[in-house]
Design a protein around this motif. Structure first.
Motif, PDB file in Angstrom:
ATOM      1  N   TYR A 192       0.847  -1.184   0.000  1.00  9.23           N
ATOM      2  CA  TYR A 192       0.000   0.000   0.000  1.00  9.23           C
ATOM      3  C   TYR A 192       0.892   1.246   0.000  1.00  9.23           C
ATOM      4  O   TYR A 192       1.834   1.332   0.786  1.00  9.23           O
ATOM      5  N   TYR A 252      -5.070   4.781   7.420  1.00 12.82           N
ATOM      6  CA  TYR A 252      -5.618   3.684   6.626  1.00 12.82           C
ATOM      7  C   TYR A 252      -5.595   2.377   7.417  1.00 12.82           C
ATOM      8  O   TYR A 252      -6.570   1.618   7.419  1.00 12.82           O
ATOM      9  N   HIS A 305      -8.649   0.003   8.470  1.00  8.69           N
ATOM     10  CA  HIS A 305      -8.676  -1.370   7.945  1.00  8.69           C
ATOM     11  C   HIS A 305      -7.689  -2.228   8.746  1.00  8.69           C
ATOM     12  O   HIS A 305      -6.635  -2.621   8.242  1.00  8.69           O
ATOM     13  N   GLU A 311      -7.839  -5.348  10.034  1.00  9.84           N
ATOM     14  CA  GLU A 311      -7.806  -6.811   9.975  1.00  9.84           C
ATOM     15  C   GLU A 311      -6.533  -7.323   9.292  1.00  9.84           C
ATOM     16  O   GLU A 311      -6.261  -7.013   8.132  1.00  9.84           O
ATOM     17  N   TRP A 314      -3.573  -6.451   9.386  1.00  7.30           N
ATOM     18  CA  TRP A 314      -2.791  -5.409   8.726  1.00  7.30           C
ATOM     19  C   TRP A 314      -1.294  -5.676   8.779  1.00  7.30           C
ATOM     20  O   TRP A 314      -0.555  -5.293   7.859  1.00  7.30           O
ATOM     21  N   TRP A 366      -6.886   9.955   3.838  1.00 12.16           N
ATOM     22  CA  TRP A 366      -7.374   8.913   4.739  1.00 12.16           C
ATOM     23  C   TRP A 366      -7.569   9.419   6.164  1.00 12.16           C
ATOM     24  O   TRP A 366      -8.447   8.922   6.881  1.00 12.16           O
TER      25      TRP A 366
END
Length: 307
Positions: free
Chosen positions: A199, A210, A214, A216, A218, A286
């Motif tokens: 990313y 970010y 998000h 999960e 990561w 973000w």
């Protein structure tokens, strides 16, 4: 047309040609334009290092696409033309940077606590505490001693710090953010996981935001903050992590971010044969998305308490 095979090294060399030097070798007149050079024959086109951009057509990329577009060549002829330029001394940007003597990099002295950095990132930027703790424990974020700035550290492939991005934690006055002098521009703030996904963000706070949005699994993925829109950190990550084959460009949702994403996607495709995807925040970036969500959750909590 017969098939022409180029080795990976030949393709990499062609894609790293310094367009400024290459064009000078070919007798093209270049005009100063800030940190870039503008073609005298077409004022809408600017070049810098191994990147070009056509401001009228709103597209750009690296040396190969430049040769194809500007000289109307197919891919094999474009690569051969650039290889000839490389042989004539058109060094890559990274090679030329290495030739320039620069100040020795040193991390700013660390403060004995991180109270201000934690307060700023948790309360004002709404970063999740577990996410922040992970980066702190990895030695990637700390508070400087003199000004209490947040320092976002970039490490090389050996785990040695060689880049630092400082950002003020003050609520008042003009926001301060700068890369420490002597930083290696390739090794900006990043997280190395073990998946094949990378990313890409403009700044460290966008990256942290970010991940907060998000969370999960990561930790298994890879993240890099360019500390701007330079392609060097992304290309460095791909070069040193050959397992990476899935690139998600998460730059700002504005004209500069869209333009940089197009340019970066083309460079990645040229040098590594990877097709990038684009993830776009609902707001400008973000952290704006994260802040909006946090404020909405806070409003809901207040209503529930009143009820």
């Amino acid at each position: 047309m017969p098939y022409i095979h180029f080795t990976e090294e030949q393709k990499r060399l062609a894609a790293s040609v310094d367009l400024v030097e290459f064009l000078r070798q070919r007798g093209e007149k270049l005009l100063p334009s800030g940190h870039e050079k503008r073609l005298d024959s077409d004022h809408s086109i600017t070049v810098r290092g191994n990147a070009w951009y056509d401001h009228a057509a709103e597209k750009g990329g690296g040396p190969i696409s430049f040769a194809q577009t500007f000289y109307h060549l197919n891919y094999p002829d474009a690569v051969r033309l650039l290889l000839g330029g490389a042989a004539a001394g058109a060094c890559s940007p990274t090679e030329k940077q290495a030739e320039v003597e620069k100040k020795q990099f040193e991390l700013p002295p660390a403060n004995h606590t991180m109270r201000r950095v934690y307060a700023y990132l948790l309360k004002k930027r709404h970063i999740q505490r577990d996410v922040l703790n992970a980066f702190v424990h990895a030695g990637l974020i700390y508070e400087d001693e003199k000004y209490h700035n947040a320092v976002f550290v970039g490490k090389d492939e050996h785990g040695v710090a060689c880049h630092a991005h400082k950002r003020s934690t003050h609520d008042t006055g003009k926001t301060f953010r700068i890369n420490v002098e002597g930083s290696d521009p390739r090794c900006s703030f990043h997280w190395t996981g073990f998946s094949d996904r990378l990313y890409v963000f403009e700044g460290p706070i966008d990256l942290l935001s970010y991940v907060t949005l998000h969370p999960e699994d990561w930790r298994k993925h890879n993240y890099v903050a360019c500390c701007g829109t330079s392609s060097l950190p992304v290309l460095w990550m791909l070069e040193h992590n050959p397992v990476l084959r899935d690139v998600c460009l998460c730059l700002d949702n504005d004209k500069a971010g869209h333009t940089a994403s197009l340019r970066l996607a083309e460079q990645i495709a040229e040098q590594f044969g990877i097709a990038s995807s684009r993830l776009i925040s609902e707001n400008k970036d973000w952290n704006d998305d994260l802040t909006e969500l946090a404020e909405r959750d806070h409003a809901v909590q207040m209503i529930q308490q009143m009820g």
